[in-house]
Design an enzyme around this catalytic site. Structure first.
Site, PDB file in Angstrom:
ATOM      1  N   HIS A  57      -1.424 -12.689 -97.933  1.00 39.12           N
ATOM      2  CA  HIS A  57      -0.629 -13.334 -98.385  1.00 39.12           C
ATOM      3  C   HIS A  57      -1.306 -14.302 -99.219  1.00 39.12           C
ATOM      4  O   HIS A  57      -2.367 -14.479 -98.792  1.00 39.12           O
ATOM      5  CB  HIS A  57       0.574 -14.228 -97.201  1.00 39.12           C
ATOM      6  CG  HIS A  57      -0.518 -14.598 -95.828  1.00 39.12           C
ATOM      7  ND1 HIS A  57      -0.779 -13.587 -94.762  1.00 39.12           N
ATOM      8  CD2 HIS A  57      -0.764 -15.849 -95.828  1.00 39.12           C
ATOM      9  CE1 HIS A  57      -1.896 -14.007 -94.233  1.00 39.12           C
ATOM     10  NE2 HIS A  57      -1.655 -15.666 -94.629  1.00 39.12           N
ATOM     11  N   HIS A  64      -1.844 -17.889-100.385  1.00 35.77           N
ATOM     12  CA  HIS A  64      -0.907 -19.435-100.208  1.00 35.77           C
ATOM     13  C   HIS A  64      -1.004 -20.046-101.458  1.00 35.77           C
ATOM     14  O   HIS A  64      -2.222 -20.072-102.269  1.00 35.77           O
ATOM     15  CB  HIS A  64      -2.414 -20.511 -99.396  1.00 35.77           C
ATOM     16  CG  HIS A  64      -2.246 -20.033 -97.971  1.00 35.77           C
ATOM     17  ND1 HIS A  64      -1.517 -20.698 -97.152  1.00 35.77           N
ATOM     18  CD2 HIS A  64      -2.809 -18.781 -97.538  1.00 35.77           C
ATOM     19  CE1 HIS A  64      -1.769 -20.081 -95.925  1.00 35.77           C
ATOM     20  NE2 HIS A  64      -2.879 -19.002 -96.335  1.00 35.77           N
TER      21      HIS A  64
END
Length: 129
Positions: free
Chosen positions: A115, A117
């Protein structure tokens, strides 16, 4: 934040479904800001900046972290970064933003589903963390 560090140290890398899989499958609610056939972007529930968005691939394909990337992942990795740019523009982050990818326990990764950010809305400092 100590609890994030503790969560990262306690997390066990695995191919088992993660909280992000549940978000993708709409089993857990999230505030989605962008979605296409390959990427989902949603607001972080513990934001570290006024704008803190997570971008994830909808299909993990063994990509639990950046250190696990293979040549076959180059398309989705590029797609995640390009989507981060689109979302930053959508969020009005014209003066800049930061992209972070945590990898492994010492990188403070607590969810083993790669992922990105996207952080913005305030002045960032250097060095980070």
């Amino acid at each position: 934040m100590a609890s994030e560090k503790e969560a990262a140290l306690a997390a066990i890398p695995s191919d088992a479904p993660t909280i992000f899989d549940k978000i993708i499958n709409k089993e857990i609610p999230s505030t989605v800001v962008y979605e296409d056939d390959k990427v989902l972007a949603f607001r972080d529930i513990a934001p570290q900046a006024p704008i803190h968005i997570l971008l994830i691939p909808k299909v993990r394909d063994g990509l639990t972290g950046l250190s696990k990337a293979e040549e076959r992942h180059t398309e989705i990795l590029g797609r995640l970064l390009y989507t981060a740019k689109l979302v930053a523009k959508q969020e009005g982050l014209d003066d800049g933003f930061r992209i972070v990818i945590n990898d492994g326990p010492k990188g403070c990764q607590s969810v083993y589903h790669i992922h990105v950010h996207l952080l913005g809305g305030r002045q960032m400092n250097w060095p980070p963390g």
